[in-house]
Design an enzyme around this catalytic site. Structure first.
Site, PDB file in Angstrom:
ATOM      1  N   LYS A  25      16.620 -13.762   3.357  1.00  0.00           N
ATOM      2  CA  LYS A  25      17.130 -14.986   2.735  1.00  0.00           C
ATOM      3  C   LYS A  25      15.987 -15.878   2.274  1.00  0.00           C
ATOM      4  O   LYS A  25      16.063 -16.491   1.209  1.00  0.00           O
ATOM      5  CB  LYS A  25      18.017 -15.754   3.721  1.00  0.00           C
ATOM      6  CG  LYS A  25      19.437 -15.245   3.829  1.00  0.00           C
ATOM      7  CD  LYS A  25      20.304 -16.235   4.587  1.00  0.00           C
ATOM      8  CE  LYS A  25      21.736 -15.755   4.701  1.00  0.00           C
ATOM      9  NZ  LYS A  25      22.606 -16.747   5.373  1.00  0.00           N
ATOM     10  N   ASP A  80      25.108 -20.651   4.402  1.00  0.00           N
ATOM     11  CA  ASP A  80      25.981 -19.819   5.215  1.00  0.00           C
ATOM     12  C   ASP A  80      26.818 -19.023   4.232  1.00  0.00           C
ATOM     13  O   ASP A  80      27.416 -19.591   3.313  1.00  0.00           O
ATOM     14  CB  ASP A  80      26.877 -20.651   6.140  1.00  0.00           C
ATOM     15  CG  ASP A  80      27.374 -19.814   7.308  1.00  0.00           C
ATOM     16  OD1 ASP A  80      26.537 -19.339   8.092  1.00  0.00           O
ATOM     17  OD2 ASP A  80      28.604 -19.626   7.439  1.00  0.00           O
ATOM     18  N   SER A  81      26.806 -17.733   4.392  1.00  0.00           N
ATOM     19  CA  SER A  81      27.407 -16.889   3.370  1.00  0.00           C
ATOM     20  C   SER A  81      28.027 -15.651   3.991  1.00  0.00           C
ATOM     21  O   SER A  81      27.789 -15.322   5.148  1.00  0.00           O
ATOM     22  CB  SER A  81      26.349 -16.491   2.323  1.00  0.00           C
ATOM     23  OG  SER A  81      25.224 -15.901   2.959  1.00  0.00           O
ATOM     24  N   TYR A 167      25.696  -6.538   3.025  1.00  0.00           N
ATOM     25  CA  TYR A 167      26.753  -5.761   2.366  1.00  0.00           C
ATOM     26  C   TYR A 167      26.416  -5.394   0.923  1.00  0.00           C
ATOM     27  O   TYR A 167      27.257  -4.824   0.207  1.00  0.00           O
ATOM     28  CB  TYR A 167      28.071  -6.552   2.392  1.00  0.00           C
ATOM     29  CG  TYR A 167      28.616  -6.804   3.773  1.00  0.00           C
ATOM     30  CD1 TYR A 167      29.430  -5.869   4.417  1.00  0.00           C
ATOM     31  CD2 TYR A 167      28.304  -7.970   4.466  1.00  0.00           C
ATOM     32  CE1 TYR A 167      29.942  -6.097   5.690  1.00  0.00           C
ATOM     33  CE2 TYR A 167      28.804  -8.215   5.739  1.00  0.00           C
ATOM     34  CZ  TYR A 167      29.614  -7.272   6.346  1.00  0.00           C
ATOM     35  OH  TYR A 167      30.113  -7.507   7.625  1.00  0.00           O
ATOM     36  N   LYS A 192      19.426  -9.448  -9.124  1.00  0.00           N
ATOM     37  CA  LYS A 192      20.256 -10.088  -8.105  1.00  0.00           C
ATOM     38  C   LYS A 192      20.023 -11.590  -8.057  1.00  0.00           C
ATOM     39  O   LYS A 192      20.982 -12.379  -8.009  1.00  0.00           O
ATOM     40  CB  LYS A 192      19.972  -9.476  -6.735  1.00  0.00           C
ATOM     41  CG  LYS A 192      20.791 -10.130  -5.620  1.00  0.00           C
ATOM     42  CD  LYS A 192      20.432  -9.595  -4.245  1.00  0.00           C
ATOM     43  CE  LYS A 192      21.234 -10.333  -3.174  1.00  0.00           C
ATOM     44  NZ  LYS A 192      20.881  -9.904  -1.801  1.00  0.00           N
ATOM     45  N   ARG A 198      24.204 -16.869  -4.145  1.00  0.00           N
ATOM     46  CA  ARG A 198      23.234 -17.903  -3.792  1.00  0.00           C
ATOM     47  C   ARG A 198      22.653 -18.555  -5.049  1.00  0.00           C
ATOM     48  O   ARG A 198      22.433 -19.763  -5.078  1.00  0.00           O
ATOM     49  CB  ARG A 198      22.125 -17.322  -2.917  1.00  0.00           C
ATOM     50  CG  ARG A 198      22.630 -16.883  -1.562  1.00  0.00           C
ATOM     51  CD  ARG A 198      21.522 -16.498  -0.590  1.00  0.00           C
ATOM     52  NE  ARG A 198      22.110 -15.975   0.625  1.00  0.00           N
ATOM     53  CZ  ARG A 198      22.378 -14.695   0.862  1.00  0.00           C
ATOM     54  NH1 ARG A 198      22.061 -13.787  -0.048  1.00  0.00           N
ATOM     55  NH2 ARG A 198      22.941 -14.321   1.986  1.00  0.00           N
TER      56      ARG A 198
END
EC number: 3.6.1.66
Length: 212
Positions: A25, A80-81, A167, A192, A198
């Protein structure tokens, strides 16, 4: 006569702490922020992790951002994801990181989710990645902000690709040509970081960072 050369001193980057111990992250946020706010330096949080006992993405993001801001004295971001699968009523959702148990085993989480959907046909495997980002400035409770980004797609029947994390190897984003669809695990980091949940959440957050 030689022309005078101005003595220009580079302005120091303004630091903002990212409230996570997840290096993936941190790297992803550093890349996203570098493209849109190169004057900000995202630094990793090294303090104690708070208990994430919220039942929504927003609640957990605020818990983490408040803890990091208080511990470091720096403006703090927290993400938070998770992945929300329609046929599962939005699960794993806020429990995505712990779907297979408290060990945060990404491989076990992914395998369990695929097993749960093993009999679900492709048209019904729709899902979306959700990212909620909280911004907290220390000493200024009125400044707290929460934004959300959603990335729609569907789940593959098997993992593909070595890129990304979590995932990503089973998530097929919408909008790709039907004859060349790929999971996010098969995307480059650059692809991405320009399209992800995000990135979408940060695009909502960017105007709010003008106060920093």
């Amino acid at each position: 006569m030689a022309e005078a050369v101005a003595d220009v001193t580079a302005q120091p980057l303004r630091q903002i702490v990212l409230a996570t111990h997840n290096r993936h992250k941190v790297e992803e946020f550093q890349a996203i922020v570098a493209e849109t706010r190169p004057d900000l330096q995202v630094v990793a949080y090294a303090g104690p992790e708070p208990v994430e006992d919220g039942v929504t993405f927003a609640a957990n993001a605020l818990i983490k951002a408040r803890a990091a801001a208080e511990h470091t004295g720096l403006p703090a971001l927290a993400d938070d994801s998770g992945i929300c699968v329609d046929v599962l009523g939005g699960a794993p959702g806020v429990f995505s990181a712990y779907w297979a148990g408290h060990a945060k085993d990404a491989t076990a989480n992914l395998e369990l989710l695929l097993d749960q959907l093993s009999d679900i046909a492709d048209p019904h495997r729709t899902a979306q990645f959700v990212s909620t980002i909280a911004l907290v400035v220390p000493g200024d409770a009125s400044s707290e902000q929460v934004v959300e980004g959603r990335w729609p797609g569907r789940l593959a029947t098997a993992a593909a690709g070595e890129g990304g994390f979590g995932y990503d190897p089973v998530f097929i984003p919408d909008g790709q040509p039907a004859d060349s669809e790929r999971t996010v695990g098969e995307w480059s980091s650059l692809e991405k970081n320009r399209s992800s949940h995000r990135a979408r959440a940060f695009a909502e957050l960017a105007p709010l960072l003008e106060q920093l």
